[in-house]
Design an enzyme around this catalytic site. Sequence first.
Site, PDB file in Angstrom:
ATOM      1  N   ASP A 229     -10.918 -13.828  14.483  1.00 55.22           N
ATOM      2  CA  ASP A 229      -9.856 -14.932  13.975  1.00 55.22           C
ATOM      3  C   ASP A 229     -10.208 -16.568  14.597  1.00 55.22           C
ATOM      4  O   ASP A 229      -9.523 -17.243  13.594  1.00 55.22           O
ATOM      5  CB  ASP A 229      -8.494 -14.502  14.427  1.00 55.22           C
TER       6      ASP A 229
ATOM      7  N   ILE B 255       2.899 -24.012  12.894  1.00 50.42           N
ATOM      8  CA  ILE B 255       2.231 -25.857  13.491  1.00 50.42           C
ATOM      9  C   ILE B 255       1.477 -26.503  11.956  1.00 50.42           C
ATOM     10  O   ILE B 255       0.691 -25.647  10.989  1.00 50.42           O
ATOM     11  CB  ILE B 255       0.929 -25.877  14.169  1.00 50.42           C
TER      12      ILE B 255
ATOM     13  N   ARG C 244       1.199  -1.492   0.226  1.00 48.07           N
ATOM     14  CA  ARG C 244       0.029   0.125   0.328  1.00 48.07           C
ATOM     15  C   ARG C 244       0.987   0.598   0.084  1.00 48.07           C
ATOM     16  O   ARG C 244       0.948   2.061  -0.501  1.00 48.07           O
ATOM     17  CB  ARG C 244      -0.389  -0.066   1.292  1.00 48.07           C
ATOM     18  N   ARG C 245       1.793   1.682   1.051  1.00 52.39           N
ATOM     19  CA  ARG C 245       3.019   2.128   0.787  1.00 52.39           C
ATOM     20  C   ARG C 245       4.349   1.910   0.149  1.00 52.39           C
ATOM     21  O   ARG C 245       5.143   1.384   0.414  1.00 52.39           O
ATOM     22  CB  ARG C 245       3.202   2.623   2.522  1.00 52.39           C
TER      23      ARG C 245
ATOM     24  N   LYS D 237     -10.753 -19.635  12.138  1.00 54.15           N
ATOM     25  CA  LYS D 237      -9.542 -20.347  11.859  1.00 54.15           C
ATOM     26  C   LYS D 237     -10.544 -21.931  12.789  1.00 54.15           C
ATOM     27  O   LYS D 237     -10.665 -23.137  11.773  1.00 54.15           O
ATOM     28  CB  LYS D 237      -8.872 -20.523  12.984  1.00 54.15           C
TER      29      LYS D 237
ATOM     30  N   GLU E 234      -1.657 -23.023   4.699  1.00 50.91           N
ATOM     31  CA  GLU E 234      -1.588 -23.868   5.284  1.00 50.91           C
ATOM     32  C   GLU E 234      -0.892 -23.163   6.919  1.00 50.91           C
ATOM     33  O   GLU E 234      -1.078 -22.722   8.278  1.00 50.91           O
ATOM     34  CB  GLU E 234       0.210 -24.711   5.676  1.00 50.91           C
TER      35      GLU E 234
HETATM   36  P1  NDP Z   1       0.750  -6.158   7.693  1.00 54.52           P
HETATM   37  O1  NDP Z   1      -0.448  -6.005   8.050  1.00 54.52           O
HETATM   38  O2  NDP Z   1       1.832  -6.505   8.848  1.00 54.52           O
HETATM   39  O3  NDP Z   1       1.202  -6.345   7.026  1.00 54.52           O
HETATM   40  C1  NDP Z   1      -0.390  -6.394   5.008  1.00 54.52           C
HETATM   41  C2  NDP Z   1       0.507  -6.571   4.326  1.00 54.52           C
HETATM   42  O4  NDP Z   1      -0.344  -5.758   3.065  1.00 54.52           O
HETATM   43  C3  NDP Z   1       1.488  -5.049   3.916  1.00 54.52           C
HETATM   44  O5  NDP Z   1       2.458  -4.999   3.071  1.00 54.52           O
HETATM   45  C4  NDP Z   1       0.461  -4.064   3.200  1.00 54.52           C
HETATM   46  O6  NDP Z   1       1.366  -3.143   3.069  1.00 54.52           O
HETATM   47  C5  NDP Z   1      -0.518  -4.242   2.269  1.00 54.52           C
HETATM   48  N1  NDP Z   1      -1.668  -4.914   1.607  1.00 54.52           N
HETATM   49  C6  NDP Z   1      -2.629  -3.948   2.460  1.00 54.52           C
HETATM   50  N2  NDP Z   1      -3.079  -3.763   1.633  1.00 54.52           N
HETATM   51  C7  NDP Z   1      -3.151  -3.668   0.566  1.00 54.52           C
HETATM   52  C8  NDP Z   1      -3.289  -3.274  -0.690  1.00 54.52           C
HETATM   53  N3  NDP Z   1      -5.083  -3.547  -0.801  1.00 54.52           N
HETATM   54  N4  NDP Z   1      -2.694  -3.297  -2.171  1.00 54.52           N
HETATM   55  C9  NDP Z   1      -1.089  -4.214  -1.940  1.00 54.52           C
HETATM   56  N5  NDP Z   1      -0.899  -4.092   0.060  1.00 54.52           N
HETATM   57  C10 NDP Z   1      -1.936  -4.268   1.003  1.00 54.52           C
HETATM   58  O7  NDP Z   1      -0.087  -8.090   7.889  1.00 54.52           O
HETATM   59  P2  NDP Z   1       0.521  -9.071   8.363  1.00 54.52           P
HETATM   60  O8  NDP Z   1       1.362  -9.898   7.348  1.00 54.52           O
HETATM   61  O9  NDP Z   1       0.869  -9.368  10.029  1.00 54.52           O
HETATM   62  O10 NDP Z   1      -1.106  -9.978   8.109  1.00 54.52           O
HETATM   63  C11 NDP Z   1      -0.493 -10.655   6.419  1.00 54.52           C
HETATM   64  C12 NDP Z   1      -2.232 -12.050   6.502  1.00 54.52           C
HETATM   65  O11 NDP Z   1      -1.188 -13.791   7.165  1.00 54.52           O
HETATM   66  C13 NDP Z   1      -3.027 -11.460   7.051  1.00 54.52           C
HETATM   67  O12 NDP Z   1      -4.811 -12.142   6.321  1.00 54.52           O
HETATM   68  C14 NDP Z   1      -3.401 -12.055   8.757  1.00 54.52           C
HETATM   69  O13 NDP Z   1      -4.690 -13.149   9.032  1.00 54.52           O
HETATM   70  C15 NDP Z   1      -2.682 -13.476   7.998  1.00 54.52           C
HETATM   71  N6  NDP Z   1      -1.756 -13.937   9.400  1.00 54.52           N
HETATM   72  C16 NDP Z   1      -0.533 -13.459  10.110  1.00 54.52           C
HETATM   73  C17 NDP Z   1      -0.313 -13.810  10.896  1.00 54.52           C
HETATM   74  C18 NDP Z   1       0.712 -13.340  11.795  1.00 54.52           C
HETATM   75  O14 NDP Z   1       0.799 -13.517  12.905  1.00 54.52           O
HETATM   76  N7  NDP Z   1       0.748 -11.884  11.701  1.00 54.52           N
HETATM   77  C19 NDP Z   1      -0.091 -14.982  11.390  1.00 54.52           C
HETATM   78  C20 NDP Z   1      -0.969 -16.132  10.483  1.00 54.52           C
HETATM   79  C21 NDP Z   1      -1.810 -15.800   9.587  1.00 54.52           C
HETATM   80  P3  NDP Z   1       2.003  -1.689   3.693  1.00 54.52           P
HETATM   81  O15 NDP Z   1       2.961  -2.457   4.344  1.00 54.52           O
HETATM   82  O16 NDP Z   1       2.542  -0.339   2.924  1.00 54.52           O
HETATM   83  O17 NDP Z   1       1.093  -1.095   4.260  1.00 54.52           O
HETATM   84  N1  HSE Z   2      -3.664 -12.632  15.029  1.00 50.14           N
HETATM   85  C1  HSE Z   2      -3.437 -14.385  15.345  1.00 50.14           C
HETATM   86  C2  HSE Z   2      -2.706 -14.771  16.199  1.00 50.14           C
HETATM   87  C3  HSE Z   2      -2.540 -14.466  13.799  1.00 50.14           C
HETATM   88  O1  HSE Z   2      -2.836 -13.783  16.998  1.00 50.14           O
HETATM   89  O2  HSE Z   2      -2.899 -15.943  15.929  1.00 50.14           O
HETATM   90  C4  HSE Z   2      -2.060 -15.979  13.733  1.00 50.14           C
HETATM   91  O3  HSE Z   2      -2.924 -16.448  12.471  1.00 50.14           O
END
Ligand code: NDP
Ligand code: HSE
Length: 436
Positions: free
Chosen positions: A203, A138, A48-49, A207, A131
């Site tokens: 969340d 896990i 996004r940024r 799951k 996964e």
């Molecule tokens: P973040 O908020 O850290 O990252 C999201 C990313 O997506 C950022 O890089 C953001 O850009 C980008 N983004 C958001 N909107 C858009 C858009 N419209 N177009 C292009 N890029 C976009 O999230 P996470 O990495 O924590 O999570 C990502 C996914 O993984 C989610 O579905 C979450 O549920 C899942 N997940 C997360 C876990 C965790 O522990 N964090 C564990 C398991 C699953 P920018 O960097 O510019 O803001």
């Molecule tokens: N927000 C989620 C959690 C990330 O705390 O378990 C992993 O799916």
Amino acid sequence: MMRTRPLKVALLGCGVVGSEVARIMATHADDLAARIGAPLELAGVAVRRPSKVREGIDPALITTDATALVKRGDIDVVVEVIGGIEPARTLITTAFEHGASVVSANKALLAEDGATLFAAAEKHGKDLYYEAAVAGAIPLLRPLRESLAGDKVNRVLGIVNGTTNFILDRMDSSGAGYSEALDEATALGYAEADPTADVEGFDAAAKAAILAGIAFHTRVRLDDVHREGLTEVTAADIASARRMGCTVKLLAICERAADGRSVTARVHPAMIPLSHPLASVREAYNAVFVEAEAAGQLMFYGPGAGGPPTASAVLGDLVAVCRNRLGGATGPGESAYTRLPVSSMAEVVTRYHISLDVADKPGVLAQVATVFAEHDVSIDTVRQQGRLDSEGLGGEASLVVVTHRAPDAALSGTVEALRKLDTVRGVASIMRVEGE
Ligand code: NDP
Ligand code: HSE
């Protein structure tokens, strides 16, 4: 034989998870190539940024036009780690239309509209692997989908949200406040972009829907899952659990009915005995028990959230999808042939821990016991402790009742009736008891 032409990977999102996926792809490039049989090439990174500095990533790869990236036509695998429903759903279906397979960590989308994604993957003969969507690092979905494909799973129970487990653990072990613990979990990258998804149980419910769908070969959506978060859990509940030799955990429980004709899926805080293996799951760790007819009880345990653990699961899927692609095959798709209905929470059989503030006078205990009997709920234990009223004169007591197993509808009917008794000044807490 190593193919020299690389497999092209488009990364949608480069936040907590995406940045770790890119880092591991770069640092383990040779090993990944050897395991897959072809090198991987990061072909583009949608964010996004665009001006944000992203360590280790060629700025020329960064784009804000995720749609153009998935439409390029030369992309082999799209890794979706943006999160949320849109634009993620459209980007994934567009990726399939343009010839790519998809790896996603997006449990919210899979639980909300997995059917659309599975149909699109099947229509275009592509893989959809996810996964990382459940329980972080896990390996859980692949064992359920593949290793247990010949067995009959009857129950899946566990801790599937790292953020809430981290908060409860901090509140229980160090007496930390709720907000302080949530801020720490967010800083560590465990929480969702909107942490209410974690603390309100959305969340974990997403799951649970995914787990129930795979375990019981049926379709379960987020709306089918009974959901209670941990915002109502108080320090008093945690202290009360301690007095009972229990701790409080946010559990996801998916069950096949005894007659096999329906399933249930629920997420709620529950007291579990300290002797139960789930009680010792600390910090952002997750643990899931799977009960299958022939296999018996299996336990899966490990880091449930955070960048590197989640990226590990994403990379595992990426390798699997790339191997399939090179072999001209696809992995197993959705298996939802049983079409079992999802029953409501009212039909679930469970136990309650109820803490009441009552008048401390003759006949109160009998009155309370009568209400339980009228609702056909059997009492397991009762503990009463007298205490001083606001004028320091006594005359009030805390009454803690733990029931035997009964249908949830009967238990909630009991609580409703108790609230109407003149001698019951208030219902201080109600919590289900599991794991015995
Ligand atoms: P973040 O908020 O850290 O990252 C999201 C990313 O997506 C950022 O890089 C953001 O850009 C980008 N983004 C958001 N909107 C858009 C858009 N419209 N177009 C292009 N890029 C976009 O999230 P996470 O990495 O924590 O999570 C990502 C996914 O993984 C989610 O579905 C979450 O549920 C899942 N997940 C997360 C876990 C965790 O522990 N964090 C564990 C398991 C699953 P920018 O960097 O510019 O803001
Ligand atoms: N927000 C989620 C959690 C990330 O705390 O378990 C992993 O799916």
